[in-house]
Scaffold this active site. Structure first.
Site, short mmCIF file in Angstrom:
data_model
loop_
_atom_site.label_atom_id
_atom_site.label_comp_id
_atom_site.label_asym_id
_atom_site.label_seq_id
_atom_site.Cartn_x
_atom_site.Cartn_y
_atom_site.Cartn_z
N CYS A 92 7.59 -3.39 6.27
CA CYS A 92 8.50 -3.11 4.91
C CYS A 92 8.00 -1.56 4.35
O CYS A 92 6.76 -1.53 3.98
CB CYS A 92 8.00 -4.28 4.12
SG CYS A 92 8.94 -4.08 2.58
N CYS A 138 7.38 -1.98 0.82
CA CYS A 138 6.19 -2.40 0.20
C CYS A 138 5.11 -1.48 0.37
O CYS A 138 4.10 -1.40 -0.51
CB CYS A 138 5.77 -3.57 1.28
SG CYS A 138 6.90 -5.04 1.44
#
Length: 168
Positions: free
Chosen positions: A91, A94
């Protein structure tokens, strides 16, 4: 070239400043492991010609969760408020949010901790806390969820989120 430097440092590790060669195991027997740092226990530490690396013991406010028991001990059982960052290695947002969160938590100087939970490794925790998207950040205090958000946030929003958790 790098291999020669590494070998040179390895072999000079056992030499003292007087030039006398000391066996490598004797040098290690005079040292103990404390908080991740190598410190001598003898009255006279062995000085070597190898370069010394000095590391300060930083207060660990960010940590990775290893398993469910670790989560229970370090997050749910913590007296200090904890920010739980549910993220994934794949991600992109993230990674950006993780860096911003670490910076914001470090500014709080130990008033709040940060736990990082990889949802691919700990799907049971992600399901338990109803994480449906990453990044998801949950604020916990005294074992209960106080607040949460999903998605990337700006630094000022993160600081306001932390201030709400810590209180006045």
């Amino acid at each position: 070239m790098a291999q020669r430097l590494l070998l040179r440092r390895f072999f000079t590790l056992g030499r003292s400043l007087s030039g006398a060669v000391q066996p490598f195991p004797n040098y290690l027997s005079q040292c103990t492991q404390t908080h991740g740092l190598l410190s001598t226990t003898s009255a006279k530490p062995v000085l070597t010609t190898a370069r010394q690396i000095h590391v300060s013991h930083a207060c660990r406010v960010t940590f990775n969760i290893q398993d469910k028991e670790d989560f229970q001990d370090r997050v749910v059982g913590s007296e200090t408020p904890v920010i739980v960052d549910f993220h994934a290695q794949w991600c992109g947002p993230c990674k950006i949010l993780g860096t911003r969160l670490e910076k914001a938590v470090a500014k709080q100087q130990g008033k709040v901790l940060m736990a990082k939970v990889d949802i691919d490794d700990h799907t049971d925790l992600a399901l338990e806390y109803e994480v449906s998207a990453v990044p998801t950040v949950i604020a916990m205090k005294n074992g209960s969820v106080i607040d949460q958000f999903v998605g990337i946030q700006e630094e000022d929003q993160l600081e306001a989120f932390l201030k709400k958790l810590i209180g006045p």
